[in-house]
Design an enzyme around this catalytic site. Structure first.
Site, short mmCIF file in Angstrom:
data_model
loop_
_atom_site.label_atom_id
_atom_site.label_comp_id
_atom_site.label_asym_id
_atom_site.label_seq_id
_atom_site.Cartn_x
_atom_site.Cartn_y
_atom_site.Cartn_z
N TYR A 1 0.97 -1.26 -0.06
CA TYR A 1 0.01 0.07 0.02
C TYR A 1 0.76 1.15 -0.12
O TYR A 1 1.53 1.66 1.06
CB TYR A 1 -0.87 -0.05 1.31
CG TYR A 1 -2.06 1.03 1.30
CD1 TYR A 1 -1.97 2.35 1.03
CD2 TYR A 1 -3.52 0.37 1.48
CE1 TYR A 1 -2.93 3.14 1.30
CE2 TYR A 1 -4.52 1.22 1.36
CZ TYR A 1 -4.27 2.57 1.18
OH TYR A 1 -5.30 3.49 1.26
N TYR B 1 -1.52 5.30 -10.07
CA TYR B 1 -2.73 4.30 -10.83
C TYR B 1 -3.97 5.22 -10.42
O TYR B 1 -4.61 5.85 -10.96
CB TYR B 1 -2.71 3.02 -10.78
CG TYR B 1 -3.80 2.02 -10.59
CD1 TYR B 1 -4.70 1.98 -11.77
CD2 TYR B 1 -4.04 1.39 -9.47
CE1 TYR B 1 -5.60 1.11 -11.55
CE2 TYR B 1 -4.96 0.51 -9.26
CZ TYR B 1 -6.03 0.60 -10.47
OH TYR B 1 -7.18 -0.34 -10.41
#
Lengths: 142, 395
Positions: B293, B341
């Site tokens: 993450y 992204y």
């Protein structure tokens, strides 16, 4: 006084004494009589050993800078006029760590160093609320 | 290897139809589109779903909107990595026989929300201070009055400590390697928001947000949804796509607000990585793809250390020379990450979606060769929680 839009603490049952003493320009912390830990933030039950045998102790207000960040992009419009400002974590004598602002310092990473000695100063916001802040320890000239 | 290892599998994944800047859709629409796409990917229908898992948004509202009446409902919300935790919880529920098909959904309009007062993952009001929730929440008394508010400042605050302990220049070089390599992966993902290459100079010259973070140390803020379908490995065998088995899973959290973090250079992933890998019976050499993450460059580099890919303080050496970029020997965040992204606010679901697609061999230009085992590390809150999964494509 200009209107103040930043968050103002609302004392809670466990923190009333903390804020009351800050108003008198004293910094008081919780201490555990069982494990001897001094901790922040104020909680009746010790977060270390879960003892209920806890009391209040007065801090010397001296400590060292444990970490910090210099804020350039205000996280909220109320802080827009303050940038750049320093958010800091101070490790007080006795071990408790307290989040705060570092003030009375040139706001640049060259002048602010983890490990530097700091001391508490009090910033009165309202009739009831005074925020403990910190500044580099003042060295008196010889 | 634990006997629960491999007993459930991810059988469907999906994103919402549109991602990035989508002002014309609500968070609930993103939930529902992603759920629809994930169920279709699995070859299942809404009526097969008997377990519903979601974070931040009420399971009541989410289920109502989609017309689902679950037998098992889980609204665990421990930050953006909650969804990896939902897989862990679904593994328990499915093995206990409490549900059979678990739908995990996420949708968030982080970018375009029409809510005037944004409440972030920690319940902090960002819009108008007067709308702040319960003042009994410790951050409202002890952090917010000082302008210590929100993830960028809080994560930066932790990174300063790492710089102090392990060297500012070394740390800076690691942050830059992550930002640049992650962008290279994003350029291979047509769904990524960021479309332009990033040079090291671009990184170093980007403006300060909260020192020591530049703009390009920080994740995006987007609108999107994602969903994952989990069922028993037995049932998975009859479904549309080859199952991706959950080999290991683990969860923990250490603190809520940043000033209570016990050690600014150690994440709870230090425990969850070991537990998940022990459950799976795998070692670091077995991992073909690592998905961590990356809310910030710092959280990505720290995760690699705490998951044990390198020692404490060694990430700057580990990350040298773009080894995590396409063509490098350690593929990391191959979808382009939260950095390049998409990052809706709670990005964790997208880590699993990419890992599953890589393990199925569906990733085209960015496909990792011979990808058989992936480690996925969800992080949540203010570096608070860790949810680690080990996924594999072996039968």
């Amino acid at each position: 006084m200009a209107e103040y839009y930043k968050p103002i603490p609302v004392p809670q049952p466990e923190s009333e004494y903390y804020w009351k003493m800050a108003k008198d320009e004293e910094l008081w912390l919780r201490h555990c009589n069982s494990c001897e830990k001094i901790y922040f933030y104020p909680r009746d039950i010790c977060p270390g050993c879960y003892s209920r045998d806890t009391n209040w102790v007065r801090s010397t207000g001296k400590g060292i800078l444990h970490t910090f960040s210099i804020v350039y992009r205000a996280p909220h419009p109320a802080f827009k006029d303050d940038v750049p400002y320093v958010v800091a974590l101070v490790e007080l004598e006795g071990g408790a760590r307290i989040p705060t602002n570092l003030i009375e310092v040139e706001v640049t990473p060259e002048k602010i160093k983890v490990g530097m000695p700091v001391e508490v100063v009090f910033d009165r916001l309202t009739e009831d609320i005074t925020l403990p802040k910190f500044r580099p320890v003042q060295v008196s000239p010889l | 290897m634990s006997k629960i290892s491999g007993t459930v599998a991810i059988v469907g994944v999906g994103e919402s139809d549109e991602m990035g800047v989508v002002p014309g859709k609500s968070a609930l629409q993103h939930h529902a589109e992603a759920a629809y796409n994930a169920l279709e990917d699995a070859g299942l229908t809404k009526d097969d779903v008997d377990g519903l898992f979601t974070a931040r948004y009420s399971p009541l509202t989410t289920a109502e909107y989609m017309g689902i009446r679950p037998k098992y409902s889980d609204g665990t919300w421990i930050g953006g990595g909650s969804f990896e935790g939902h897989v862990f919880h679904a593994m328990a529920a499915i093995n206990a026989g409490f549900c059979e098909v678990a739908l995990i959904t996420h949708g968030q309009s982080g970018r375009s929300s029409r809510i005037p007062a944004l409440i972030d993952d920690q319940g902090f009001a960002h819009g108008t201070v007067s709308d702040s929730p319960d003042p009994n929440q410790p951050p409202l008394q002890y952090e917010q009055p000082y302008g210590l508010i929100g993830p960028p400042i809080s994560y930066a605050f932790a990174c300063t400590r790492y710089m102090h302990e392990f060297g500012e220049e070394r740390t800076r070089s690691a942050l830059a390697e992550i930002a640049v390599s992650t962008r290279k992966w994003a350029l291979k993902n047509e769904k990524a928001l960021m479309k332009k290459p990033m040079s090291f100079d671009d990184y170093h010259n980007s403006r300060w947000i909260a020192w020591p973070f530049h703009l390009l140390d920080c994740c995006l803020v987007t609108d999107a949804g994602g969903a994952v379908v989990v069922t028993s490995t037995d049932r998975a065998r009859d479904l549309k796509k080859s199952p991706i088995r959950v080999l290991g899973a683990a969860e923990s959290h250490y603190h809520g607000m940043i000033s209570q973090m016990p050690d600014y250079t150690t994440l709870a992933a230090k425990e969850t990585g070991k537990r998940a890998m022990n459950m799976a019976g795998v070692s670091h050499d077995d991992i073909d793809l690592t998905m961590v993450y990356d809310a910030f460059t710092y959280s990505a580099m720290l995760s690699l250390e705490d998951l044990g890919f390198c020692g404490k303080g060694e990430a700057p050496d580990f990350l040298q020379d773009q080894r995590t970029a396409p063509g490098g020997d350690f593929p990391l965040n191959t979808n382009g990450g939260g950095l390049s992204y998409t990052h809706t606010g709670m990005y964790g679901i997208f880590l699993m979606i990419e890992a599953v697609r890589q393990l199925r061999g569906e990733c085209g230009e960015r496909q990792v060769d011979n990808c058989q085992i992936s480690l996925v590390n969800g992080l949540g809150g203010i570096m608070s929680s860790a949810n680690t999964l080990v996924l594999g494509n072996h039968e």
